[in-house]
Write a protein that holds these residues in place. Structure first.
Motif, PDB file in Angstrom:
ATOM      1  N   ILE A  43       0.838  -1.210   0.000  1.00 24.80           N
ATOM      2  CA  ILE A  43       0.000   0.000   0.000  1.00 24.80           C
ATOM      3  C   ILE A  43       0.870   1.256   0.000  1.00 24.80           C
ATOM      4  CG2 ILE A  43      -1.810   1.230   1.285  1.00 24.80           C
ATOM      5  CD1 ILE A  43      -2.524  -1.536   2.547  1.00 24.80           C
ATOM      6  N   ILE A  44       0.468   2.220  -0.808  1.00 26.56           N
ATOM      7  CA  ILE A  44       1.076   3.555  -0.746  1.00 26.56           C
ATOM      8  C   ILE A  44      -0.055   4.569  -0.563  1.00 26.56           C
ATOM      9  CG2 ILE A  44       3.154   3.066  -2.111  1.00 26.56           C
ATOM     10  CD1 ILE A  44       1.693   4.215  -4.574  1.00 26.56           C
ATOM     11  N   PHE A  45       0.305   5.768  -0.129  1.00 27.34           N
ATOM     12  CA  PHE A  45      -0.694   6.832   0.061  1.00 27.34           C
ATOM     13  C   PHE A  45      -0.297   8.004  -0.834  1.00 27.34           C
ATOM     14  CE2 PHE A  45      -0.387   4.327   3.870  1.00 27.34           C
ATOM     15  CZ  PHE A  45      -1.719   4.002   4.112  1.00 27.34           C
ATOM     16  N   VAL A  46      -1.231   8.430  -1.661  1.00 27.91           N
ATOM     17  CA  VAL A  46      -0.933   9.506  -2.609  1.00 27.91           C
ATOM     18  C   VAL A  46      -2.070  10.515  -2.602  1.00 27.91           C
ATOM     19  CG1 VAL A  46       0.463   8.027  -4.115  1.00 27.91           C
ATOM     20  CG2 VAL A  46      -1.991   8.222  -4.508  1.00 27.91           C
ATOM     21  N   ALA A  49      -5.119  -0.731  -7.374  1.00 29.43           N
ATOM     22  CA  ALA A  49      -6.552  -0.460  -7.143  1.00 29.43           C
ATOM     23  C   ALA A  49      -6.752   0.403  -5.909  1.00 29.43           C
ATOM     24  CB  ALA A  49      -7.307  -1.770  -6.953  1.00 29.43           C
ATOM     25  N   ARG A  50      -7.900   1.075  -5.908  1.00 28.32           N
ATOM     26  CA  ARG A  50      -8.387   1.685  -4.655  1.00 28.32           C
ATOM     27  C   ARG A  50      -9.250   0.604  -4.027  1.00 28.32           C
ATOM     28  NH1 ARG A  50     -10.666   7.558  -5.395  1.00 28.32           N
ATOM     29  NH2 ARG A  50     -10.503   7.381  -3.140  1.00 28.32           N
ATOM     30  N   GLN A  51      -8.804   0.020  -2.923  1.00 29.20           N
ATOM     31  CA  GLN A  51      -9.417  -1.238  -2.510  1.00 29.20           C
ATOM     32  C   GLN A  51     -10.703  -1.104  -1.673  1.00 29.20           C
ATOM     33  OE1 GLN A  51      -7.869  -4.508  -3.287  1.00 29.20           O
ATOM     34  NE2 GLN A  51      -7.558  -5.493  -1.334  1.00 29.20           N
ATOM     35  N   TRP A 108      -7.700   6.901   4.680  1.00 31.89           N
ATOM     36  CA  TRP A 108      -7.368   5.682   3.929  1.00 31.89           C
ATOM     37  C   TRP A 108      -8.173   5.619   2.638  1.00 31.89           C
ATOM     38  CZ3 TRP A 108      -4.383   1.058   4.544  1.00 31.89           C
ATOM     39  CH2 TRP A 108      -3.416   1.155   5.546  1.00 31.89           C
ATOM     40  N   PHE A 109      -9.451   5.985   2.719  1.00 35.50           N
ATOM     41  CA  PHE A 109     -10.274   5.945   1.508  1.00 35.50           C
ATOM     42  C   PHE A 109      -9.753   6.962   0.484  1.00 35.50           C
ATOM     43  CE2 PHE A 109     -13.899   7.830  -0.828  1.00 35.50           C
ATOM     44  CZ  PHE A 109     -14.058   6.784  -1.722  1.00 35.50           C
ATOM     45  N   ALA A 110      -9.415   8.147   0.953  1.00 37.89           N
ATOM     46  CA  ALA A 110      -9.055   9.235   0.030  1.00 37.89           C
ATOM     47  C   ALA A 110      -7.672   9.043  -0.587  1.00 37.89           C
ATOM     48  CB  ALA A 110      -9.121  10.574   0.757  1.00 37.89           C
ATOM     49  N   HIS A 111      -6.786   8.313   0.109  1.00 33.15           N
ATOM     50  CA  HIS A 111      -5.384   8.343  -0.338  1.00 33.15           C
ATOM     51  C   HIS A 111      -4.692   6.995  -0.549  1.00 33.15           C
ATOM     52  CE1 HIS A 111      -5.515  12.622   0.032  1.00 33.15           C
ATOM     53  NE2 HIS A 111      -5.888  12.545   1.295  1.00 33.15           N
ATOM     54  N   SER A 112      -5.292   5.895  -0.130  1.00 32.20           N
ATOM     55  CA  SER A 112      -4.553   4.631  -0.267  1.00 32.20           C
ATOM     56  C   SER A 112      -4.666   4.072  -1.684  1.00 32.20           C
ATOM     57  CB  SER A 112      -5.057   3.587   0.741  1.00 32.20           C
ATOM     58  OG  SER A 112      -6.408   3.297   0.509  1.00 32.20           O
ATOM     59  N   CYS A 169       3.531  12.174  -8.926  1.00 37.18           N
ATOM     60  CA  CYS A 169       2.473  12.279  -7.932  1.00 37.18           C
ATOM     61  C   CYS A 169       3.029  12.725  -6.595  1.00 37.18           C
ATOM     62  CB  CYS A 169       1.764  10.935  -7.756  1.00 37.18           C
ATOM     63  SG  CYS A 169       2.701   9.734  -6.842  1.00 37.18           S
ATOM     64  N   ARG A 170       2.122  13.198  -5.725  1.00 37.44           N
ATOM     65  CA  ARG A 170       2.526  13.616  -4.379  1.00 37.44           C
ATOM     66  C   ARG A 170       2.156  12.514  -3.395  1.00 37.44           C
ATOM     67  NH1 ARG A 170      -0.400  17.609  -0.924  1.00 37.44           N
ATOM     68  NH2 ARG A 170       0.885  17.504   0.927  1.00 37.44           N
ATOM     69  N   PHE A 171       3.144  12.037  -2.635  1.00 38.43           N
ATOM     70  CA  PHE A 171       2.883  10.996  -1.639  1.00 38.43           C
ATOM     71  C   PHE A 171       2.386  11.648  -0.341  1.00 38.43           C
ATOM     72  CE2 PHE A 171       5.678   8.951  -4.624  1.00 38.43           C
ATOM     73  CZ  PHE A 171       5.158   7.664  -4.699  1.00 38.43           C
ATOM     74  N   MET A 172       1.619  10.871   0.409  1.00 36.82           N
ATOM     75  CA  MET A 172       1.069  11.365   1.674  1.00 36.82           C
ATOM     76  C   MET A 172       1.517  10.412   2.790  1.00 36.82           C
ATOM     77  SD  MET A 172      -1.349  13.611   0.372  1.00 36.82           S
ATOM     78  CE  MET A 172      -2.560  13.862   1.631  1.00 36.82           C
ATOM     79  N   SER A 173       1.405  10.896   4.027  1.00 39.90           N
ATOM     80  CA  SER A 173       1.757  10.029   5.162  1.00 39.90           C
ATOM     81  C   SER A 173       0.520   9.837   6.026  1.00 39.90           C
ATOM     82  CB  SER A 173       2.886  10.674   5.948  1.00 39.90           C
ATOM     83  OG  SER A 173       3.007   9.993   7.170  1.00 39.90           O
ATOM     84  N   PRO A 174       0.227   8.586   6.414  1.00 37.48           N
ATOM     85  CA  PRO A 174      -0.993   8.364   7.200  1.00 37.48           C
ATOM     86  C   PRO A 174      -0.867   8.825   8.644  1.00 37.48           C
ATOM     87  CG  PRO A 174       0.166   6.293   6.844  1.00 37.48           C
ATOM     88  CD  PRO A 174       0.912   7.338   6.088  1.00 37.48           C
ATOM     89  N   SER A 175       0.370   9.047   9.139  1.00 39.09           N
ATOM     90  CA  SER A 175       0.453   9.411  10.570  1.00 39.09           C
ATOM     91  C   SER A 175       1.036  10.815  10.740  1.00 39.09           C
ATOM     92  CB  SER A 175       1.287   8.406  11.313  1.00 39.09           C
ATOM     93  OG  SER A 175       2.365   7.980  10.539  1.00 39.09           O
TER      94      SER A 175
END
Ligand code: PLP
Length: 368
Positions: A285-288, A306-308, A332-336, A362-368
């Motif tokens: 999984i990555i977050f973008v 996929a957006r799972q 998680w829904f918006a970015h995973s 693309c721009r990566f995001m961090s979940p924490s």
């Protein structure tokens, strides 16, 4: 040259080496293809791997969750807590048998129920909490959730759908709660095409699960009398033969996962999601910032990401469950984005994915 160097890389390709086909073929030669002795031997081996009293193979992981709730004595109208974000099966398993699901927020860093926010979800009517070992993780948060449940006197159902063969010294995935479940659907570490198991902690649970999966009565095949109503949700010997062959390879299967993950991690570093227990996450999984763009850019290169999942309350039957803020689930829904992760993913395939993701605009995001 390996297929995955240039061809399409599916999201979750299974790994079925020739020994799997040989085992199924040997089973066919016995002419026992329905539920029978091979399903029983599969059950005994599963119980050993998961260190529980008994395993009851059934037709899916969703059915296993429904049966686990019934084996704990839950009845229509009872309240059960499930994670707010994740696969629809985890909530449908309870909705379909008339239970009343309530949502617990996840921890954005782990994808699992957030122990710090579990208290706000539990009510005086709660009859069970379902903890999903997200991506197979058996982290310290599972102990925390188990302790909160014990403190509140609420049974814990451990959904170990992704965690077969995982654990820590002295503790196996699927054994932490009052009852556990596994799934053998295609993306899992062990697949029988479809299938699942209830992990019972005592004989009463085992018999309740056998009855729930076999016409409502554990003895009816001997007595020819059915004391209660049930369905037929058993696993066939044909599927169990495949399951037994894959159990023989369980370490090799996890080793494949670890090597594909380490190649991806070499390319992506901290941008690749890590499981809370420090072991390989089953899913990559990555977050973008803009996941749809990333999915379509990768698709144009033959990489089927996929957006799972969604928060459960996005699905119309569960809209009313949005009774608090669920910021982590929304993140998680918006970015995973789920990159290909099947056990069939080769090292070359993982390398190709890593290179492609690094080159993304693309721009990566961090979940924490
Ligand atoms: C965490 C979790 N629980 C339960 C299930 C349901 O399993 P099945 O697809 O075998 O019904 C899944 C399926 O992906 C899952 O991911």
């Amino acid at each position: 040259m390996n297929q995955q160097q240039h061809s399409i890389i599916p999201l979750a390709e299974p790994w079925l080496p020739p020994s799997c086909a040989e085992a199924v073929s040997r089973q066919i030669e016995t002419s026992f293809v329905g539920p029978g002795p091979t399903a029983q031997s599969f059950a005994s081996r599963l119980a050993q791997v998961c260190d529980v009293a008994a395993a009851v193979p059934v037709s899916s992981g969703t059915v296993a969750l429904s049966i686990a709730a019934q084996a704990l004595g839950l009845r229509p109208g009872d309240e059960v807590i499930v994670p707010a974000y994740g696969v629809i099966s985890v909530i449908n398993a309870f909705g379909v048998i008339g239970l009343r699901p309530r949502l617990a927020e996840i921890d954005a860093a782990t994808g699992c129920i957030d122990p710090k926010r579990l208290g706000e979800a539990i009510t005086k009517d709660t009859r069970a909490v379902v903890y999903v070992d997200f991506c197979g993780s058996i982290g310290d948060d599972l102990d925390e959730v188990a302790a909160i449940c014990a403190d509140r006197g609420v049974p814990l159902i451990e959904d170990a759908a992704w965690a077969l063969g995982r654990g820590r010294p002295g503790r196996r995935g699927g054994s932490f709660g009052q009852i556990g479940t596994i799934s053998f659907s295609v993306p899992k570490i062990l697949t029988t095409g479809q299938g699942g198991a209830v992990l019972a902690h005592d004989e009463a649970q085992r018999d309740a699960a056998i009855a729930a999966a076999d016409q409502g009565d554990v003895d009816w095949r001997r007595t020819n009398l059915n004391k209660s109503i049930g369905s037929n949700l058993r696993l066939s010997d044909l599927a169990a033969a495949l399951g037994n062959a894959e159990l023989d390879q369980i370490e090799e299967r996890w080793a494949r996962k670890r090597s594909a993950y380490s190649i991806l991690a070499k390319h992506l570093g901290e941008r690749l999601f890590r499981a809370a227990d420090g072991d390989v996450p089953m899913q990559h999984i990555i977050f973008v910032e803009r996941p749809d763009d990333v999915v379509s850019q990768l698709k144009s290169q033959g990489i089927l990401a996929a957006r799972q999942y969604r928060p459960m309350y996005h699905h119309p039957p569960y809209e009313a469950l949005r009774d608090r803020d669920f910021k982590a689930s929304e993140f998680w829904f918006a970015h995973s984005v789920y990159l290909p992760f099947g056990v069939g993913l080769t090292e070359e395939g993982a390398d190709r994915i890593g290179v492609a993701v690094q080159r993304l605009n693309c721009r990566f995001m961090s979940p924490s």
